[in-house]
Design a protein around this motif. Structure first.
Motif, PDB file in Angstrom:
ATOM      1  N   LYS A  86       0.909  -1.378  -0.402  1.00 27.41           N
ATOM      2  CA  LYS A  86       0.092   0.136  -0.122  1.00 27.41           C
ATOM      3  C   LYS A  86       1.235   1.602  -0.108  1.00 27.41           C
ATOM      4  N   SER A  87       2.156   1.108   0.039  1.00 28.35           N
ATOM      5  CA  SER A  87       2.609   1.744   0.024  1.00 28.35           C
ATOM      6  C   SER A  87       2.884   3.313   1.072  1.00 28.35           C
ATOM      7  N   ILE A  88       2.633   2.625   2.577  1.00 31.13           N
ATOM      8  CA  ILE A  88       2.696   3.066   3.781  1.00 31.13           C
ATOM      9  C   ILE A  88       4.395   3.265   4.278  1.00 31.13           C
ATOM     10  N   MET A  89       4.782   4.477   4.332  1.00 31.35           N
ATOM     11  CA  MET A  89       6.143   4.642   4.820  1.00 31.35           C
ATOM     12  C   MET A  89       6.622   4.079   6.249  1.00 31.35           C
ATOM     13  N   ILE A  90       7.256   3.134   6.738  1.00 31.45           N
ATOM     14  CA  ILE A  90       7.594   2.638   8.594  1.00 31.45           C
ATOM     15  C   ILE A  90       8.701   3.606   9.020  1.00 31.45           C
ATOM     16  N   VAL A  91       8.049   4.257  10.227  1.00 21.32           N
ATOM     17  CA  VAL A  91       9.343   5.012   9.869  1.00 21.32           C
ATOM     18  C   VAL A  91       9.243   4.245  11.844  1.00 21.32           C
ATOM     19  N   ASN A  92      11.346   4.194  12.055  1.00 21.56           N
ATOM     20  CA  ASN A  92      11.704   3.296  14.191  1.00 21.56           C
ATOM     21  C   ASN A  92      12.240   4.816  14.060  1.00 21.56           C
ATOM     22  N   ALA A  93      12.620   4.441  15.487  1.00 21.71           N
ATOM     23  CA  ALA A  93      13.058   4.792  16.395  1.00 21.71           C
ATOM     24  C   ALA A  93      14.275   4.507  17.177  1.00 21.71           C
ATOM     25  N   PRO A  94      14.938   3.462  16.673  1.00 21.17           N
ATOM     26  CA  PRO A  94      16.388   2.991  17.482  1.00 21.17           C
ATOM     27  C   PRO A  94      17.566   3.920  18.005  1.00 21.17           C
ATOM     28  N   GLU A  95      17.583   4.795  17.547  1.00 22.81           N
ATOM     29  CA  GLU A  95      18.460   5.728  17.578  1.00 22.81           C
ATOM     30  C   GLU A  95      17.884   6.617  18.549  1.00 22.81           C
ATOM     31  N   GLY A  96      16.808   6.945  19.534  1.00 25.85           N
ATOM     32  CA  GLY A  96      16.206   6.986  21.434  1.00 25.85           C
ATOM     33  C   GLY A  96      16.515   6.054  22.129  1.00 25.85           C
ATOM     34  N   ASN A  97      16.760   5.185  21.915  1.00 26.05           N
ATOM     35  CA  ASN A  97      16.547   4.650  23.023  1.00 26.05           C
ATOM     36  C   ASN A  97      18.087   3.501  23.138  1.00 26.05           C
ATOM     37  N   ARG A  98      18.884   3.421  21.826  1.00 21.57           N
ATOM     38  CA  ARG A  98      19.957   2.848  21.764  1.00 21.57           C
ATOM     39  C   ARG A  98      20.870   2.633  22.858  1.00 21.57           C
ATOM     40  N   ASP A  99      21.214   4.003  23.475  1.00 27.84           N
ATOM     41  CA  ASP A  99      22.221   3.975  24.532  1.00 27.84           C
ATOM     42  C   ASP A  99      20.936   3.084  26.456  1.00 27.84           C
ATOM     43  N   ALA A 100      20.566   3.415  26.114  1.00 26.21           N
ATOM     44  CA  ALA A 100      19.419   3.393  27.784  1.00 26.21           C
ATOM     45  C   ALA A 100      19.799   1.112  27.421  1.00 26.21           C
ATOM     46  N   LEU A 101      19.392   0.565  25.870  1.00 30.06           N
ATOM     47  CA  LEU A 101      19.861  -0.891  26.031  1.00 30.06           C
ATOM     48  C   LEU A 101      21.325  -1.365  26.119  1.00 30.06           C
ATOM     49  N   GLY A 102      22.105  -0.039  25.723  1.00 32.27           N
ATOM     50  CA  GLY A 102      23.338  -0.973  26.018  1.00 32.27           C
ATOM     51  C   GLY A 102      23.740  -0.954  27.377  1.00 32.27           C
ATOM     52  N   GLU A 103      23.096   0.012  28.375  1.00 30.98           N
ATOM     53  CA  GLU A 103      23.642   0.470  29.651  1.00 30.98           C
ATOM     54  C   GLU A 103      22.691  -1.001  29.857  1.00 30.98           C
ATOM     55  N   HIS A 104      21.636  -1.124  29.626  1.00 35.30           N
ATOM     56  CA  HIS A 104      20.581  -1.981  30.021  1.00 35.30           C
ATOM     57  C   HIS A 104      21.472  -3.794  30.228  1.00 35.30           C
TER      58      HIS A 104
END
Length: 310
Positions: A86-104
């Motif tokens: 349907k040509s619906i684009m996908i946007v996600n935000a791994p940059e937003g929580n990568r540091d939090a995940l790394g620390e965890h």
């Protein structure tokens, strides 16, 4: 003004950020799946977390929709094939929580290596057992990452000061060796890993990837960490590996079935045994779930939505 429907809880800054880039938003985090289906076709975009599956059934009444924005990294709740059709684009935000995940993930590893949960509980019970809580050092170990995207690379960066060797295998990336990691083949992961950390998306290919056959290919006994998706691991096979000593410790931020009310009889039995194991550490899918990442995700999403140029 262009409108966006927000169907999950977001940091309070989301409305203002969207307004600044020319969007009006309807913030309806309590909206049900049926209410989303029945909502008027007036939205150009939808911001979601993981409350509901985004599929044809949900979106067939929304021909005006141009994009889905996922407030986080994983897109396994999205029917990517239908969205592409349907040509619906996908946007996600791994940059937003990568540091939090790394620390965890680093926190889980250090807690396991130093017996911190067990030691804390014993001291609170007036038990002073130093020898029984002798740990092991990360320094000098080989940490192997499966997947080297935003999350895997964050873990590698956080490990850079610990005097360990970090290697990574990613089936879909090449030439990614950098200051923090050495790119290797999967056979090198099996041969060299002391600590094995999962950072792959959940796909048909990775679902139940880490089963008995996979685990038995490791040449050494390993510490296993999972900050990706629980379904990547066959939990009953992990339990067997922990019993045999093939896996000495496990840090699990995610589980194969996180909806405890829907556990099968087998899953209940497996979980009951896992929950009794001192060498297994759990957290409720909160890797990346910090005060800072909550707002950072909004910043990343707003920037990416603006870049769509709609």
């Amino acid at each position: 003004m262009k409108k966006i429907l927000i169907i999950d809880e977001m940091h309070a800054s989301i409305g203002e950020r969207l307004t600044q880039i020319g969007y009006e938003s309807d913030y309806l985090p309590q909206i049900s799946r049926q209410e989303i289906i029945d909502a008027a076709d007036e939205y150009i975009g939808m911001i979601v977390r993981s409350k509901t599956t985004i599929d044809q059934d949900l979106l067939s009444s929304k021909p005006s929709l141009k994009f889905i924005a996922r407030a986080g990294a994983g897109i396994d709740q999205l029917d990517v094939d239908y969205l592409d059709e349907k040509s619906i684009m996908i946007v996600n935000a791994p940059e937003g929580n990568r540091d939090a995940l790394g620390e965890h993930m680093l926190g889980m590893l250090l807690s396991l290596s130093n017996n911190l949960r067990k030691a804390d509980r014993e001291v609170r019970s007036y038990v002073w057992d130093r020898e029984g809580n002798r740990g092991f050092e990360v320094s000098g170990k080989t940490v192997a990452l499966l997947g080297y995207g935003y999350m895997g690379s964050a873990v590698a960066e956080k490990l850079s000061g610990f005097g360990c060797r970090v290697i990574a295998y990613d089936k879909y990336k090449t030439n990614f060796s950098d200051l923090y990691v050495e790119e290797v083949g999967l056979e090198d992961v099996f041969a060299q890993a002391d600590i094995f950390s999962l950072h792959t998306p959940l796909t048909d290919e990775t679902r139940q990837l880490v089963d008995a056959s996979f685990l038995n290919q490791f040449k050494k006994r390993i510490v296993l960490l999972n900050g990706a998706r629980g379904e990547v691991i066959c939990t009953k096979d992990l339990l067997a590996a922990l019993k045999s000593g093939k896996v000495t410790h496990a840090g699990l931020d995610v589980l194969e079935n996180e909806k405890f009310a829907t556990l099968t009889t087998e899953q209940q039995q497996v979980y009951a045994e896992l929950f009794e194991m001192e060498q297994v550490l759990f957290s409720p899918h909160i890797g990346g779930w910090t005060i800072e990442s909550y707002e950072n995700i909004n910043r990343v999403l707003a920037k990416k939505i603006h870049a769509l140029g709609l």
